[in-house]
Write an enzyme that holds these catalytic residues in place. Structure first.
Site, PDB file in Angstrom:
ATOM      1  N   ASN A 307     -78.807  -1.287  82.798  1.00  7.27           N
ATOM      2  CA  ASN A 307     -78.457  -1.818  84.113  1.00  7.27           C
ATOM      3  C   ASN A 307     -79.268  -0.837  85.204  1.00  7.27           C
ATOM      4  O   ASN A 307     -78.733  -0.238  85.933  1.00  7.27           O
ATOM      5  CB  ASN A 307     -76.906  -1.537  84.435  1.00  7.27           C
ATOM      6  CG  ASN A 307     -76.444  -2.501  85.813  1.00  7.27           C
ATOM      7  OD1 ASN A 307     -77.226  -3.229  85.982  1.00  7.27           O
ATOM      8  ND2 ASN A 307     -75.291  -2.497  85.606  1.00  7.27           N
ATOM      9  N   HIS A 338     -65.831   1.769  88.372  1.00  9.33           N
ATOM     10  CA  HIS A 338     -65.489   0.759  87.393  1.00  9.33           C
ATOM     11  C   HIS A 338     -64.189   0.512  87.264  1.00  9.33           C
ATOM     12  O   HIS A 338     -63.706  -0.625  86.668  1.00  9.33           O
ATOM     13  CB  HIS A 338     -66.095   1.243  85.967  1.00  9.33           C
ATOM     14  CG  HIS A 338     -67.546   0.579  85.559  1.00  9.33           C
ATOM     15  ND1 HIS A 338     -68.699   1.839  85.983  1.00  9.33           N
ATOM     16  CD2 HIS A 338     -68.266  -0.169  84.892  1.00  9.33           C
ATOM     17  CE1 HIS A 338     -69.644   1.088  85.750  1.00  9.33           C
ATOM     18  NE2 HIS A 338     -69.502  -0.096  85.121  1.00  9.33           N
TER      19      HIS A 338
END
EC number: 2.3.1.-
Length: 435
Positions: A307, A338
């Site tokens: 990512n 997250h």
């Protein structure tokens, strides 16, 4: 029909696919002469609003409110104070939304609506754009929308001045996924003259479609293998490694296909192409490089390439601004971003320790191993160890819950991160003695 049902009926993929014709339409209109810059901003903003309402329903307010508040702060605060306030507001808002998910999942033991999951994912991407923009303003890379010297400007002028910012935060090609696009690149792409605007490369889009198709076929085959095997509760020794590796492979294939789809949508709208790029304009950074991720024998390199735009954002936001323990702080913030589920906290902190061990192990090995047969053997062993440790971290993060984390930690797979921890302790002690 298995892979068609699994992928194209996935909610995010479905909405990304529905946005594709509008991305192509935007690209086509930008090539014509009768599509001014303000109309482009409005088109992207309206598309983002419609897509948010369609994908999130009433939860879209959780996206609209922080986006409007961020624009209000950017328009009213000085460049020196804009980043700190917008950062804490945005992360505070996102944390409250994640706590709502915790309450629903762990206290009420009820599955949250799919729309709420989509909203949280979009909110995390919004946090990236808000903090990236506020950093650009505080560092002087972007002109602030501070109106201290133009307090008598009309409301209409204020709204037109704020249009590029709100359009950037909610533009539809990146609302549900995609590589982080800086405000400078976004503005350069929108304001690009008709003659420099990249034409649609149908071959590039076709190639990405074939990649997605291949990944989905692999995912179907791997899912059958995973479903036919035992779980982590019933596995024994080497079987546990195989189950963990195949399950993590399923997660990776899912990420790869979604990242390529997101990348295709940005390319279709003209934000992912290097064609027509002016000198000095920021380059586009795709999120996925499958070859590097699957062949590297360095955990640290995997962390930088996984990512990629998010990794670069974390490096700029946390790593480069940390005075002590930058690696640990970066991964700890990633766990916060997250959602702070038990598996995520453990997984990201474990990953940070593995990265630190990776640096010391490879530094020591590069100074000791000289012959090419030993180097080949060393590279093969570290590649296998890297893939296994990444699979371990991925299962911890994706499992999220405390019960899933306990099953993983009690399995035979824990011997691999423990081995790296022991090597980290021994090599750090050796380095301290040498110093």
């Amino acid at each position: 029909m298995d892979w068609l049902q699994f992928f194209f009926l996935h909610p995010v993929s479905l909405y990304q696919g529905a946005a594709f014709p509008f991305a192509l339409l935007f690209n086509y209109l930008c090539i014509t002469e009768s599509f001014p810059t303000r109309a482009r901003y409005l088109f992207l903003l309206a598309g983002g609003g419609v897509l948010a309402l369609a994908a999130m329903g009433p939860y879209a307010l959780l996206i609209f409110i922080p986006a409007l508040c961020a624009v209000a702060m950017i328009s009213s605060l000085s460049p020196q104070e804009v980043h700190g306030l917008t950062f804490f507001f945005q992360m505070g808002w996102q944390t409250l939304c994640h706590l709502g998910l915790h309450y629903k999942e762990y206290y009420l033991c009820e599955p949250p609506p799919v729309r709420f999951y989509i909203t949280l994912s979009s909110l995390m991407l919004l946090t990236q754009r808000v903090t990236s923009l506020s950093l650009d303003i505080s560092e002087g890379k972007v002109e602030a929308a501070w109106r201290g010297t133009r307090s008598r400007s009309s409301l209409c002028e204020h709204l037109w001045d704020a249009l590029p910012y709100i359009s950037y935060l909610l533009f539809f090609p990146a609302l549900l996924g995609g590589s982080l696009c800086s405000f400078q690149r976004f503005q350069a792409c929108v304001q690009r003259p008709r003659s420099l605007y990249p034409s649609i490369s149908f071959w590039a889009l076709t190639w990405r479609g074939l990649q997605i198709l291949g990944l989905e076929c692999l995912k179907v085959a791997l899912r059958r293998v995973v479903s036919a095997g035992a779980g982590l509760d019933d596995c024994q020794r080497l079987e546990c490694i195989y189950i963990m590796w195949s399950t993590a492979g399923l997660f990776k294939l899912t990420y790869y296909s979604h990242w390529i789809l997101d990348d295709s949508l940005l390319h279709a709208a003209g934000f992912g192409s290097e064609a027509g790029q002016r000198p000095g304009e920021e380059r586009y950074v795709p999120d996925v490089d499958i070859w590097t991720l699957e062949t590297t024998h360095r955990i640290s390199l995997f962390a930088r390439q996984w990512n990629r735009s998010t990794a670069q954002w974390l490096k700029r936001l946390v790593f480069q601004r940390s005075r002590r323990w930058p690696v640990l702080q970066t991964f700890a913030f990633s766990a916060w971003w997250h959602g702070l589920h038990p598996g995520q906290v453990f997984g990201f902190l474990c990953w940070s320790v593995m990265v630190k061990a990776d640096y010391l192990i490879h530094t020591f090995a590069n100074g000791c191993i000289r012959s090419w047969p030993l180097r080949l053997l060393y590279r093969s062993l570290t590649w296998a160890h890297t893939q296994i440790i990444i699979a371990y971290v991925m299962l911890a993060v994706e499992g999220r819950s405390f019960s899933s984390l306990c099953r993983l930690c009690c399995s035979y797979n824990s011997i691999f991160p423990v081995t790296y921890c022991l090597l980290l302790f021994l090599l750090a002690r050796r380095k301290h003695k040498c110093n």
